[in-house]
Each structure stands twice: as structure tokens, then as C-alpha cells.
Design a protein around this motif. Structure first.
Motif, short mmCIF file in Angstrom:
data_model
loop_
_atom_site.label_atom_id
_atom_site.label_comp_id
_atom_site.label_asym_id
_atom_site.label_seq_id
_atom_site.Cartn_x
_atom_site.Cartn_y
_atom_site.Cartn_z
N PRO A 108 -10.67 -3.03 -5.36
CA PRO A 108 -9.38 -1.70 -5.30
C PRO A 108 -8.12 -2.97 -6.22
O PRO A 108 -8.41 -3.79 -7.14
CB PRO A 108 -8.49 -2.92 -3.62
CG PRO A 108 -9.58 -3.57 -2.91
CD PRO A 108 -10.85 -3.30 -4.08
N ASP B 66 -2.54 8.41 -7.63
CA ASP B 66 -3.06 8.48 -6.60
C ASP B 66 -3.32 7.04 -6.70
O ASP B 66 -4.25 6.06 -5.95
CB ASP B 66 -4.29 9.29 -6.22
CG ASP B 66 -3.80 10.54 -6.54
OD1 ASP B 66 -3.20 10.75 -5.51
OD2 ASP B 66 -4.87 11.19 -7.07
N ASP C 163 0.81 -1.24 0.55
CA ASP C 163 -0.23 -0.04 -0.05
C ASP C 163 1.16 1.29 0.56
O ASP C 163 1.56 1.43 0.48
CB ASP C 163 -1.37 -0.01 1.21
CG ASP C 163 -1.93 1.59 1.19
OD1 ASP C 163 -1.40 2.22 0.59
OD2 ASP C 163 -2.64 1.18 2.30
N ASN D 169 -12.02 2.64 -8.67
CA ASN D 169 -12.56 3.63 -7.70
C ASN D 169 -14.66 3.71 -7.54
O ASN D 169 -14.74 3.85 -6.54
CB ASN D 169 -12.49 5.21 -7.80
CG ASN D 169 -10.93 5.01 -6.91
OD1 ASN D 169 -9.89 4.19 -6.20
ND2 ASN D 169 -10.15 6.01 -7.03
N THR E 291 -0.17 4.85 0.45
CA THR E 291 -0.58 5.55 0.32
C THR E 291 -0.20 5.28 2.20
O THR E 291 -0.03 6.77 2.60
CB THR E 291 -1.76 4.87 0.55
OG1 THR E 291 -2.57 4.22 1.06
CG2 THR E 291 -2.42 5.62 -0.59
N ARG F 262 -2.93 2.81 -5.03
CA ARG F 262 -2.55 2.46 -3.79
C ARG F 262 -1.62 1.83 -3.71
O ARG F 262 -1.26 1.27 -2.95
CB ARG F 262 -4.27 2.28 -3.25
CG ARG F 262 -4.54 1.81 -1.96
CD ARG F 262 -5.19 2.07 -1.38
NE ARG F 262 -5.03 1.50 0.21
CZ ARG F 262 -6.20 1.39 1.17
NH1 ARG F 262 -7.34 1.64 0.41
NH2 ARG F 262 -5.69 1.02 2.45
N GLN G 105 2.29 6.72 -8.41
CA GLN G 105 2.55 7.91 -7.36
C GLN G 105 1.88 9.42 -7.87
O GLN G 105 0.23 10.07 -7.12
CB GLN G 105 3.54 8.45 -6.53
CG GLN G 105 3.76 7.55 -5.62
CD GLN G 105 5.04 7.93 -4.90
OE1 GLN G 105 6.26 8.36 -4.94
NE2 GLN G 105 4.76 7.36 -3.59
#
Length: 276
Positions: free
Chosen positions: A240, A259, A52, A235, A54, A261, A256
Motif C-alpha cells: 500500500p 487511482d 482511503d 501495485n 476510494t 488510494r 484521484q
């Protein structure tokens, strides 16, 4: 219930009419792991982490000195990789390509998945275990996909809900078949991930199957400028999306920006090994 260790799980597998013939404890550097022998080929397990990104610690670990990073981010889980144990292990080894007979293929698949599960759950790893399913296996088993493996896992005291059955692109490309496979594996307690054959295939995912995860080849998505649309549509589906086969820091930096994840690939194995 106290979790079983690898030796205890291998001992329990010894009572299984098929697994007992092929699974055993390894030797040398593999002495603490389960290995399997099939048709004069010995195979073992390795695992590629799915991260992950994030989590702030991951971004730091890729740009800072490895020895200064306390942790490498949060793992969603690990992708099992089958390795040939001939002294020169290779992540590209595919034992299934060596098997022409479909029934042998089914047997090899069941044996390798049991081995990976034992080596994953025995050390009490956290997260999810992602297991690939060969396209030919899906065609060889006509119905009740997941029933046999679920029964084996429960006989070991292992939970199918922590295993993600990863379907190949060819299966995802056929919407009706994808829907059937997803429902069957989920019925027996598994989660299901689908590898997109191309970015456009994500548009048909929710029609026939409610996948638990979607996987997409990162270099292809970046090359075709499809990362942002894929992230947006995933999304909206609330499924996911994992970008795999990330090999360079340049690819990671680009992902990155959109966005992304979840990521997976050789880049993160290299960094993980440095941090070990």
C-alpha cells in the motif's frame, strides 16, 4: 480481556521505572488524556487521519456541504503528532530537535511513543497507529529495534500489530539498513512503513525489505509527475502506498485521477474538524 481506559493505562505506566516518572493525566482540556513532561517541556498527542479515498463518501464530503456528509470515508489509521502544551499547540513542534544527548533522545522517544499509544488505544480508536521514529534514535539503538517498545505495550495489554513504525527517509535510502530495521520491527510484532526520500527510491524497496506500507510526499510526486509511476510500481509490489502532506483540494483532485488510494495531510484534518 476488557480494554483498559486512559486513566487505567496511565496508572499501569506509573509502575514502570521510567514512564512512571514522566507520564501523568493532563489537566483542563487535556484532563481525559495522558501527557508527559520531559526536561521542563510538557507534550501531548494529536492524530492526523489517513484516509482511503476510494470510499465514495470521502469524495462527496469534500465537495458537499460538510453538515450533509454522514461520514468522511474509511480511515486506514492515524498518524501520531507530538504537540508542545504551552497554550499554542503546533503540529510542527519537534521535541527531538531540542535534545543533543543520544541517550536522552532514546528516553524521549520511548516516552512519547508510550504516551501516543495510551491516548490512541485508551479511547478504543479503530485502525492503525502510525508512529514516526527519529533518524538519530535508529543510530543510537544498536540492535533489537522494537524489542523494548513491544515489551512495554504487552505489559499494558496492547497489541503491537496495530502499530506501524514509520521509518524516516534517511533510513529508507540505505537498503541494507532498511532491510535490517524492517525485519527487526516486524519480528517484535509491528508493521513498518518507509518514507521515500525520492520517487526513484521505490525501485529498491522490495530488494532488502518487505515493507507493510510506503509513504511519499504528495506535493513532490505531483511536481515531478511521478504519481502514476509510483502507483503502478507499488501495485506490482503489492505494498500500500500512502501520499502524505496533501494540503489543497487541487492536489487531492489530481491524486484521484491516478487511482491513488490512501492519503494524509492537513486538508483532511480541516475537513474532519468541520464535520466534528
Amino acid at each position: 480481556m476488557i480494554p483498559l481506559t486512559i486513566p487505567q493505562l496511565v496508572d499501569r505506566a506509573s509502575t514502570h521505572p521510567f514512564l512512571g516518572e514522566h507520564l501523568r493525566m493532563g489537566t483542563g482540556i487535556r484532563a481525559d488524556e495522558a501527557v508527559a513532561r520531559f526536561d521542563n517541556v510538557e507534550i501531548g498527542s494529536s492524530y492526523e487521519p489517513i484516509f482511503d479515498i476510494t470510499v465514495h463518501a470521502l469524495a462527496q464530503s469534500l465537495s458537499s456541504a460538510p453538515e450533509s456528509a454522514d461520514r468522511f470515508g474509511d480511515e486506514l489509521g492515524f498518524q501520531a503528532i507530538t504537540q508542545q502544551l504551552d497554550g499554542t499547540e503546533s503540529d510542527t513542534f519537534d521535541p527531538f530537535e531540542q535534545v543533543a544527548d543520544d541517550q536522552q533522545l532514546v528516553a524521549l522517544d520511548r516516552m512519547s511513543r508510550a504516551m501516543h499509544a495510551i491516548n490512541f488505544f485508551g479511547p478504543q480508536r479503530h485502525g492503525l497507529l502510525f508512529l514516526r521514529v527519529h533518524e538519530r534514535l535508529l543510530k543510537s539503538v544498536r540492535y533489537d529495534h522494537g524489542r523494548h517498545f513491544s515489551t512495554v505495550l504487552m505489559s499494558f495489554g496492547l497489541n503491537p500489530s496495530r502499530i506501524v513504525i514509520e521509518l524516516p527517509p534517511a533510513a529508507v535510502a540505505h537498503r541494507t539498513f532498511l532491510g535490517y530495521l524492517t525485519k527487526s520491527y516486524q519480528h517484535y510484532g509491528f508493521k513498518v512503513a518507509g518514507n521515500l526520500p525520492n520517487a526513484g527510491q521505490i525501485l529498491s524497496v522490495s530488494d532488502m525489505a518487505r515493507l507493510d506500507f510506503i509513504k511519499m510526499d504528495a506535493p513532490s510526486a505531483l511536481r515531478d509527475s511521478m504519481v502514476k509511476p509510483l502507483v503502478g510500481y507499488a501495485n506490482r509490489l503489492k505494498i500500500p502506498l500512502i501520499f502524505n502532506r496533501v494540503t489543497t483540494e487541487a492536489q487531492f483532485d489530481l491524486l484521484q485521477q491516478y487511482d491513488v488510494r490512501f492519503v494524509q495531510g492537513p486538508l483532511f484534518v480541516v475537513h474532519e474538524n468541520r464535520l466534528a
